[in-house]
Design a protein around this motif. Structure first.
Motif, PDB file in Angstrom:
ATOM      1  N   MET A  54      46.277  39.468  27.524  1.00 13.52           N
ATOM      2  CA  MET A  54      47.289  40.274  26.849  1.00 13.52           C
ATOM      3  C   MET A  54      47.648  41.489  27.706  1.00 13.52           C
ATOM      4  N   TYR A  55      46.626  42.157  28.244  1.00 19.38           N
ATOM      5  CA  TYR A  55      46.890  43.387  28.994  1.00 19.38           C
ATOM      6  C   TYR A  55      47.625  43.081  30.318  1.00 19.38           C
ATOM      7  N   GLY A  56      47.307  41.923  30.898  1.00 18.69           N
ATOM      8  CA  GLY A  56      47.996  41.515  32.125  1.00 18.69           C
ATOM      9  C   GLY A  56      49.487  41.328  31.895  1.00 18.69           C
ATOM     10  N   LYS A  57      49.853  40.883  30.692  1.00 21.84           N
ATOM     11  CA  LYS A  57      51.276  40.749  30.364  1.00 21.84           C
ATOM     12  C   LYS A  57      51.899  42.110  30.157  1.00 21.84           C
ATOM     13  N   GLU A  58      51.138  42.995  29.500  1.00 23.46           N
ATOM     14  CA  GLU A  58      51.704  44.303  29.165  1.00 23.46           C
ATOM     15  C   GLU A  58      51.790  45.224  30.384  1.00 23.46           C
ATOM     16  N   VAL A  59      50.779  45.160  31.241  1.00 19.69           N
ATOM     17  CA  VAL A  59      50.714  46.060  32.405  1.00 19.69           C
ATOM     18  C   VAL A  59      50.471  45.197  33.656  1.00 19.69           C
ATOM     19  N   PRO A  60      51.555  44.737  34.286  1.00 20.38           N
ATOM     20  CA  PRO A  60      51.395  43.778  35.385  1.00 20.38           C
ATOM     21  C   PRO A  60      50.510  44.289  36.539  1.00 20.38           C
ATOM     22  N   ALA A  61      50.508  45.588  36.801  1.00 22.14           N
ATOM     23  CA  ALA A  61      49.672  46.091  37.901  1.00 22.14           C
ATOM     24  C   ALA A  61      48.193  45.821  37.633  1.00 22.14           C
ATOM     25  N   TYR A  62      47.838  45.648  36.352  1.00 23.37           N
ATOM     26  CA  TYR A  62      46.454  45.305  36.006  1.00 23.37           C
ATOM     27  C   TYR A  62      46.056  43.969  36.648  1.00 23.37           C
ATOM     28  N   THR A  63      46.997  43.025  36.630  1.00 22.25           N
ATOM     29  CA  THR A  63      46.720  41.715  37.210  1.00 22.25           C
ATOM     30  C   THR A  63      46.444  41.840  38.704  1.00 22.25           C
ATOM     31  N   THR A  64      47.215  42.694  39.362  1.00 25.47           N
ATOM     32  CA  THR A  64      46.968  42.943  40.791  1.00 25.47           C
ATOM     33  C   THR A  64      45.564  43.511  40.985  1.00 25.47           C
ATOM     34  N   LEU A  65      45.223  44.444  40.141  1.00 22.16           N
ATOM     35  CA  LEU A  65      43.900  45.075  40.243  1.00 22.16           C
ATOM     36  C   LEU A  65      42.778  44.033  40.089  1.00 22.16           C
ATOM     37  N   VAL A  66      42.958  43.140  39.123  1.00 24.04           N
ATOM     38  CA  VAL A  66      41.938  42.109  38.896  1.00 24.04           C
ATOM     39  C   VAL A  66      41.856  41.178  40.110  1.00 24.04           C
ATOM     40  N   GLU A  67      43.028  40.807  40.647  1.00 22.18           N
ATOM     41  CA  GLU A  67      43.042  39.923  41.827  1.00 22.18           C
ATOM     42  C   GLU A  67      42.316  40.575  43.000  1.00 22.18           C
ATOM     43  N   VAL A  68      42.677  41.829  43.254  1.00 19.54           N
ATOM     44  CA  VAL A  68      42.067  42.516  44.405  1.00 19.54           C
ATOM     45  C   VAL A  68      40.559  42.682  44.171  1.00 19.54           C
ATOM     46  N   SER A  69      40.155  42.964  42.939  1.00 20.36           N
ATOM     47  CA  SER A  69      38.728  43.091  42.634  1.00 20.36           C
ATOM     48  C   SER A  69      37.997  41.785  42.952  1.00 20.36           C
ATOM     49  N   HIS A  70      38.594  40.674  42.551  1.00 21.50           N
ATOM     50  CA  HIS A  70      37.948  39.381  42.830  1.00 21.50           C
ATOM     51  C   HIS A  70      37.823  39.135  44.326  1.00 21.50           C
ATOM     52  N   GLU A  71      38.898  39.451  45.053  1.00 17.91           N
ATOM     53  CA  GLU A  71      38.852  39.260  46.511  1.00 17.91           C
ATOM     54  C   GLU A  71      37.730  40.084  47.123  1.00 17.91           C
ATOM     55  N   VAL A  72      37.668  41.358  46.707  1.00 18.17           N
ATOM     56  CA  VAL A  72      36.637  42.241  47.254  1.00 18.17           C
ATOM     57  C   VAL A  72      35.253  41.696  46.900  1.00 18.17           C
ATOM     58  N   ASN A  73      35.059  41.271  45.662  1.00 13.66           N
ATOM     59  CA  ASN A  73      33.747  40.786  45.241  1.00 13.66           C
ATOM     60  C   ASN A  73      33.313  39.563  46.052  1.00 13.66           C
TER      61      ASN A  73
ATOM     62  N   ALA B  99      46.888  49.907  50.352  1.00 14.32           N
ATOM     63  CA  ALA B  99      47.640  49.111  51.333  1.00 14.32           C
ATOM     64  C   ALA B  99      48.707  48.260  50.643  1.00 14.32           C
ATOM     65  N   ARG B 100      48.472  47.885  49.392  1.00 13.65           N
ATOM     66  CA  ARG B 100      49.488  47.109  48.656  1.00 13.65           C
ATOM     67  C   ARG B 100      50.575  47.992  48.066  1.00 13.65           C
ATOM     68  N   GLY B 101      50.494  49.278  48.324  1.00 14.75           N
ATOM     69  CA  GLY B 101      51.542  50.181  47.866  1.00 14.75           C
ATOM     70  C   GLY B 101      51.324  50.694  46.451  1.00 14.75           C
ATOM     71  N   ILE B 102      50.129  50.499  45.901  1.00 13.09           N
ATOM     72  CA  ILE B 102      49.867  51.028  44.559  1.00 13.09           C
ATOM     73  C   ILE B 102      49.238  52.400  44.700  1.00 13.09           C
ATOM     74  N   GLU B 103      49.870  53.369  44.063  1.00 11.86           N
ATOM     75  CA  GLU B 103      49.421  54.744  44.238  1.00 11.86           C
ATOM     76  C   GLU B 103      48.202  55.028  43.358  1.00 11.86           C
ATOM     77  N   MET B 104      47.078  55.272  44.004  1.00  6.72           N
ATOM     78  CA  MET B 104      45.842  55.540  43.266  1.00  6.72           C
ATOM     79  C   MET B 104      45.704  57.055  43.063  1.00  6.72           C
ATOM     80  N   ILE B 105      44.889  57.473  42.095  1.00  5.07           N
ATOM     81  CA  ILE B 105      44.573  58.896  41.996  1.00  5.07           C
ATOM     82  C   ILE B 105      43.818  59.280  43.267  1.00  5.07           C
ATOM     83  N   ASP B 106      43.725  60.575  43.562  1.00  4.33           N
ATOM     84  CA  ASP B 106      43.279  60.880  44.922  1.00  4.33           C
ATOM     85  C   ASP B 106      41.772  60.828  45.141  1.00  4.33           C
ATOM     86  N   THR B 107      40.988  60.511  44.111  1.00  3.07           N
ATOM     87  CA  THR B 107      39.549  60.446  44.346  1.00  3.07           C
ATOM     88  C   THR B 107      38.913  59.232  43.679  1.00  3.07           C
TER      89      THR B 107
END
Ligand code: OOG
Ligand code: NI
Length: 488
Positions: A34-53, A255-263
């Motif tokens: 549900m959240y991936g539909k509502e906030v698409p950047a969440y899906t990117t975050l999950v994908e990148v997390s899996h890659e890193v793991n 690197a994917r252009g998603i602006e993170m908080i600075d810390t």
């Protein structure tokens, strides 16, 4: 934002009864969809997390799974929700109780934040080791504090409380199913399906128009107050995946252009063991929301309240370890204030290297972190009797230690997460006396005990030590309470 219902999953179709942990896992999974539909950047975050793991597992091998198997970590999420009244909080507690989750810890974010964050919080989570291993889903849950006069004057408080008293967040059918699941510790498949659908629905972003004037009134005090009390429903605020290397994740998201908080909040990255919790986030884009204007017409508006967060979990610290951690944070604050040119992260790393043991074994031997202990399969055969203190047992190879993962939150990071996603500081009148809330008050409001996280880790550790003592023929009390023995 999606106003379509989330398609039902297959969970529960093939099994006879759906157990609590299966309900919990299915709920987390559906919430994620549900959240991936509502906030698409969440899906990117999950994908990148899996890659890193996966990369971490490849490079570090089984050491990467020391704080949880890849399966656990891949499925692991925490959610954040916010409610307005003790009555609403009790209802949320019933829904989480259905999922085998209990309130653990008290967090006072009113004090931890610089901006106006008028809430107190707890986290609902499983507490038993086996349940955590099955699915550790947890939800950081915040309760608005309209009774705190620093934020709300009597007039606004009365309006806010009246508004909150007039809304219904959770349908009675959902609560009835929740009570049944909690009592029977399972549900028949059809009821499970219905329960899950209603439960996920209760945390979806509503399509009902927001009363713009009312929302803005609250927003002047605090954006958090508006998010909670400015609308007639609740919603998931964020859903956080767990990652094994948060520094690497931060680089890849940037690197994917998603602006993170600075810390990255919490402990610094360093050579020693990961402890407690490191978190970072990005600000989500504005979401379109229907707004009702004072003349009654409905217009498109935009609200920017939800975001994406990611976390890395480390070893749970003991009360002593946590006191040390809090001192180190203060020390980093003071050094940063003296040397404003230096990066805080760099100062923190230096402080940690000076003041924290660099190995798990030393953390264990000094009683700074929590472990479960087991007797070595091949104890030393030098004819000596096993020594009666855990440090020596570990150093001489009589006993091995497995770290306990930190399952909770950090108030300062939580406040930082709230804060970094607010556009304005809001207002707060510090000349007024704060309303007092603590874990006891929250237990009363919940009508269930808010558990002490330290006590939960201690119980697990003590049980394992008692077993070790028994196996090695040692005095149980000496091993289980070493601190008391050293400092009578
Ligand atoms: C909760 C913020 C705290 C965390 O991970 O520390 C939190 C919220 O924004 O409602 O989720
Ligand atoms: Ni969070």
């Amino acid at each position: 934002m999606s106003c379509e219902p989330v398609p039902p999953g297959k969970e529960g179709r093939t099994v006879k009864r759906v157990e609590q942990w299966q309900l919990r896992a299915a709920f987390a999974e559906r919430l994620s969809r549900m959240y991936g539909k509502e906030v698409p950047a969440y899906t990117t975050l999950v994908e990148v997390s899996h890659e890193v793991n996966e990369d971490v597992l490849r490079t570090r091998g089984s050491a990467a799974e020391r704080l949880g198997s890849l399966d656990r970590v891949t499925a692991e999420r925490h959610g954040a929700v916010r409610v307005g009244t003790p009555a609403e909080l009790r209802q949320v507690a019933r829904i989480f109780a259905a999922l085998g989750m209990r309130p653990v810890g008290f967090y006072d974010l009113r004090e931890a934040a610089v901006s106006a964050v008028p809430v107190v919080s707890t986290a609902f989570r499983p507490v038993d080791a086996e349940e955590l291993a099955r699915n550790p889903f947890r939800v950081f849950t915040s309760l608005l504090t309209p009774g705190d006069p620093r934020f709300f004057d009597p007039g606004l408080r009365a309006r806010l409380e009246a508004f909150l008293a007039g809304r219904e967040l959770f349908p009675p059918e959902l609560l009835a199913l929740a009570d049944r699941a909690a009592a029977e510790r399972e549900l028949p498949p059809e009821q499970a399906e219905r329960f899950l659908r209603l439960a996920v629905g209760a945390f979806e972003l509503s399509c009902e128009p927001v009363d713009r004037a009312w929302y803005r009134t609250l927003e002047r005090v605090s954006a958090v107050a508006a998010d909670i009390g400015g609308v007639r429903s609740t919603h998931l605020n964020h859903l956080t995946p767990r990652v094994l290397d948060i520094d690497e994740l931060y680089r890849r998201m940037t690197a994917r252009g998603i602006e993170m908080i600075d810390t990255i909040q919490g402990p610094p990255g360093w050579q020693g063991p990961d402890v407690l919790l490191r978190q970072t986030s990005f600000r989500a884009l504005a979401e379109t929301r229907a707004m009702r204007t004072p003349d009654g017409s409905v217009v498109d508006g935009a609200l920017r309240v939800r975001f994406g967060e990611v976390e890395a979990r480390g070893i749970a610290l003991t009360r002593e370890g946590r006191a040390r951690y809090d001192e180190l944070v203060d020390l980093v604050d003071r050094r940063s204030a003296r040397t404003p040119g230096r990066r805080r992260e760099e100062i923190a790393r230096e402080v940690w290297e000076q003041h924290l043991p660099r190995t798990e074994r030393e953390l264990a031997a000094r009683g700074l972190a929590h472990f479960t202990f087991r007797t070595a399969a091949d104890p030393p055969r030098d004819g000596t009797r096993p020594p009666a203190d855990i440090g020596t047992l570990l150093r001489r190879g009589w006993v091995h230690a497995e770290p306990l993962v930190y399952e909770d939150f950090l108030p300062r990071s939580a406040a930082g997460i709230f804060q970094s996603n607010l556009t304005s500081q809001g207002t707060r009148d510090n000349s007024r006396e704060a309303a007092a809330y603590d874990a006891g008050w929250l237990s009363g409001a919940l009508e269930r005990e808010v558990l002490d996280p330290f006590a939960l880790y201690e119980q697990q550790q003590h049980r394992s030590l008692a077993r070790v003592a028994h196996e090695l023929g040692l005095d149980r009390t000496a091993l289980v309470h070493p601190v008391h023995r050293e400092h009578p």
